[in-house]
Motif scaffolding. Structure first.
Motif, PDB file in Angstrom:
ATOM      1  N   ALA A 198      42.501  34.758  44.058  1.00 57.46           N
ATOM      2  CA  ALA A 198      43.137  35.683  43.234  1.00 57.46           C
ATOM      3  C   ALA A 198      42.061  35.995  42.275  1.00 57.46           C
ATOM      4  CB  ALA A 198      44.341  35.113  42.676  1.00 57.46           C
ATOM      5  N   ALA A 199      41.399  34.934  41.717  1.00 59.05           N
ATOM      6  CA  ALA A 199      40.201  35.690  40.902  1.00 59.05           C
ATOM      7  C   ALA A 199      39.384  36.501  41.205  1.00 59.05           C
ATOM      8  CB  ALA A 199      39.656  34.317  40.110  1.00 59.05           C
ATOM      9  N   SER A 200      38.821  36.124  42.451  1.00 54.16           N
ATOM     10  CA  SER A 200      37.789  36.961  42.925  1.00 54.16           C
ATOM     11  C   SER A 200      38.364  38.272  43.223  1.00 54.16           C
ATOM     12  CB  SER A 200      37.183  36.311  44.231  1.00 54.16           C
ATOM     13  OG  SER A 200      38.049  36.378  45.393  1.00 54.16           O
ATOM     14  N   ASN A 201      39.784  38.356  43.601  1.00 51.44           N
ATOM     15  CA  ASN A 201      40.349  39.695  43.882  1.00 51.44           C
ATOM     16  C   ASN A 201      40.571  40.471  42.727  1.00 51.44           C
ATOM     17  OD1 ASN A 201      41.776  41.507  45.316  1.00 51.44           O
ATOM     18  ND2 ASN A 201      43.566  40.648  45.437  1.00 51.44           N
ATOM     19  N   LEU A 202      40.676  39.764  41.618  1.00 47.69           N
ATOM     20  CA  LEU A 202      40.771  40.643  40.310  1.00 47.69           C
ATOM     21  C   LEU A 202      39.552  41.102  39.992  1.00 47.69           C
ATOM     22  CD1 LEU A 202      42.529  41.210  37.966  1.00 47.69           C
ATOM     23  CD2 LEU A 202      42.015  39.228  36.960  1.00 47.69           C
ATOM     24  N   ILE A 203      38.354  40.486  40.172  1.00 48.85           N
ATOM     25  CA  ILE A 203      37.208  40.792  39.775  1.00 48.85           C
ATOM     26  C   ILE A 203      36.708  41.937  40.762  1.00 48.85           C
ATOM     27  CG2 ILE A 203      34.589  40.161  39.767  1.00 48.85           C
ATOM     28  CD1 ILE A 203      35.419  37.322  39.019  1.00 48.85           C
ATOM     29  N   LEU A 204      36.978  41.917  42.010  1.00 48.27           N
ATOM     30  CA  LEU A 204      36.662  42.901  43.117  1.00 48.27           C
ATOM     31  C   LEU A 204      37.573  44.168  42.578  1.00 48.27           C
ATOM     32  CD1 LEU A 204      35.064  43.725  45.661  1.00 48.27           C
ATOM     33  CD2 LEU A 204      37.188  42.873  46.744  1.00 48.27           C
ATOM     34  N   THR A 205      38.525  44.052  42.158  1.00 49.66           N
ATOM     35  CA  THR A 205      39.540  45.235  41.552  1.00 49.66           C
ATOM     36  C   THR A 205      38.894  45.845  40.491  1.00 49.66           C
ATOM     37  OG1 THR A 205      41.746  44.265  42.157  1.00 49.66           O
ATOM     38  CG2 THR A 205      41.817  45.965  40.871  1.00 49.66           C
ATOM     39  N   PHE A 206      38.210  44.986  39.223  1.00 48.61           N
ATOM     40  CA  PHE A 206      37.519  46.025  38.218  1.00 48.61           C
ATOM     41  C   PHE A 206      36.301  46.360  38.969  1.00 48.61           C
ATOM     42  CE2 PHE A 206      40.075  43.099  35.551  1.00 48.61           C
ATOM     43  CZ  PHE A 206      40.785  44.167  34.880  1.00 48.61           C
ATOM     44  N   MET A 207      35.802  46.012  39.871  1.00 45.16           N
ATOM     45  CA  MET A 207      34.504  46.622  40.369  1.00 45.16           C
ATOM     46  C   MET A 207      34.630  47.637  41.024  1.00 45.16           C
ATOM     47  SD  MET A 207      32.334  42.938  41.383  1.00 45.16           S
ATOM     48  CE  MET A 207      31.136  43.830  42.366  1.00 45.16           C
ATOM     49  N   THR A 261      43.567  46.775  26.604  1.00 43.43           N
ATOM     50  CA  THR A 261      44.169  47.252  27.700  1.00 43.43           C
ATOM     51  C   THR A 261      43.818  46.046  28.803  1.00 43.43           C
ATOM     52  OG1 THR A 261      44.110  49.497  27.087  1.00 43.43           O
ATOM     53  CG2 THR A 261      44.544  48.971  29.397  1.00 43.43           C
ATOM     54  N   VAL A 262      42.456  45.843  28.763  1.00 44.23           N
ATOM     55  CA  VAL A 262      41.838  45.092  29.959  1.00 44.23           C
ATOM     56  C   VAL A 262      42.145  43.583  29.754  1.00 44.23           C
ATOM     57  CG1 VAL A 262      39.607  44.280  30.826  1.00 44.23           C
ATOM     58  CG2 VAL A 262      39.920  46.405  30.282  1.00 44.23           C
ATOM     59  N   VAL A 263      42.100  43.063  28.319  1.00 43.90           N
ATOM     60  CA  VAL A 263      42.684  41.800  28.132  1.00 43.90           C
ATOM     61  C   VAL A 263      44.053  41.638  28.464  1.00 43.90           C
ATOM     62  CG1 VAL A 263      42.815  40.135  26.265  1.00 43.90           C
ATOM     63  CG2 VAL A 263      40.926  41.279  26.443  1.00 43.90           C
ATOM     64  N   ALA A 264      45.204  42.628  28.105  1.00 47.65           N
ATOM     65  CA  ALA A 264      46.472  42.597  28.307  1.00 47.65           C
ATOM     66  C   ALA A 264      46.504  42.544  30.150  1.00 47.65           C
ATOM     67  CB  ALA A 264      47.166  43.856  27.946  1.00 47.65           C
ATOM     68  N   ARG A 265      45.801  43.088  30.597  1.00 46.83           N
ATOM     69  CA  ARG A 265      45.775  43.204  32.206  1.00 46.83           C
ATOM     70  C   ARG A 265      45.362  41.916  32.703  1.00 46.83           C
ATOM     71  NH1 ARG A 265      43.529  47.550  36.660  1.00 46.83           N
ATOM     72  NH2 ARG A 265      44.214  46.433  38.367  1.00 46.83           N
ATOM     73  N   LEU A 266      44.415  41.415  32.218  1.00 54.91           N
ATOM     74  CA  LEU A 266      44.134  39.957  32.448  1.00 54.91           C
ATOM     75  C   LEU A 266      44.928  38.747  32.214  1.00 54.91           C
ATOM     76  CD1 LEU A 266      40.322  39.929  31.620  1.00 54.91           C
ATOM     77  CD2 LEU A 266      41.177  39.715  33.938  1.00 54.91           C
ATOM     78  N   GLN A 267      45.743  38.976  31.065  1.00 55.11           N
ATOM     79  CA  GLN A 267      46.694  38.074  30.780  1.00 55.11           C
ATOM     80  C   GLN A 267      48.030  38.182  31.803  1.00 55.11           C
ATOM     81  OE1 GLN A 267      47.590  39.270  26.907  1.00 55.11           O
ATOM     82  NE2 GLN A 267      46.137  37.332  25.903  1.00 55.11           N
ATOM     83  N   ASP A 268      48.124  39.247  32.320  1.00 57.18           N
ATOM     84  CA  ASP A 268      49.210  39.423  33.224  1.00 57.18           C
ATOM     85  C   ASP A 268      49.014  39.015  34.385  1.00 57.18           C
ATOM     86  OD1 ASP A 268      50.904  40.998  31.216  1.00 57.18           O
ATOM     87  OD2 ASP A 268      50.376  42.942  32.009  1.00 57.18           O
ATOM     88  N   GLU A 269      47.840  39.237  34.664  1.00 60.53           N
ATOM     89  CA  GLU A 269      47.365  38.482  36.198  1.00 60.53           C
ATOM     90  C   GLU A 269      47.307  36.943  36.168  1.00 60.53           C
ATOM     91  OE1 GLU A 269      46.348  39.824  38.932  1.00 60.53           O
ATOM     92  OE2 GLU A 269      46.807  41.702  38.508  1.00 60.53           O
TER      93      GLU A 269
END
Length: 147
Positions: free
Chosen positions: A13-22, A35-43
């Motif tokens: 899941a963490a690698s998927n999140l990083i890949l999404t941002f990339m 906004t990015v921090v809020a999205r990370l908190q939601d994830e």
């Protein structure tokens, strides 16, 4: 579970999140940080919820009734040890079993507990089991009253 551990799921899941941002190919500016921090908190909250659900499923699958009677042959296949070793350990009283007639009867849950008790590195206890063991070990002993 079907071979998916919680740790491997979290890494995925963490690698998927990083890949999404990339893949977004967007440079994150200082103004975008909230906004990015809020999205990370939601994830992270979503991953925690998924982890809790997986733990609940694992606990439910472990609670299934395993008090199944087994013969020596079944126990040997289950434990993957020779029948002669089982007979030796039964004769020595190491393995829990009963002999109601001519043959031995062993129970799967008792064999599982026997295997767990003989582990070199025991499995860590859950918080509930830890509390129960602490409460059980700190009982007050009655005072010796001499008459």
């Amino acid at each position: 579970m079907t071979g998916v551990s919680i740790t491997s799921f979290a890494k995925f899941a963490a690698s998927n999140l990083i890949l999404t941002f990339m893949l977004m190919a967007v440079t994150i500016t200082f103004n975008d940080l909230p906004t990015v921090v809020a999205r990370l908190q939601d994830e992270v909250a979503s991953m925690k919820q998924t982890q809790l659900e997986l733990l609940q499923l694992m606990r439910e699958s472990m609670k299934k009734d395993k008090h199944i009677p087994m013969s020596i042959e079944d126990a040997a296949n289950y434990l993957k040890i020779p029948k002669s070793t089982i007979y030796e350990k039964l004769a020595g009283g190491d393995i829990p079993g009963c002999k109601p007639a001519k043959g031995w009867v062993l129970y799967q849950d008792e064999l599982d507990m026997w295997v767990e008790a003989s582990r070199v590195n025991p499995v860590p206890l859950t918080q509930e089991e830890m509390n129960a063991s602490i409460l059980a070990s700190h009982r007050r002993k009655p005072k010796n009253v001499r008459v």
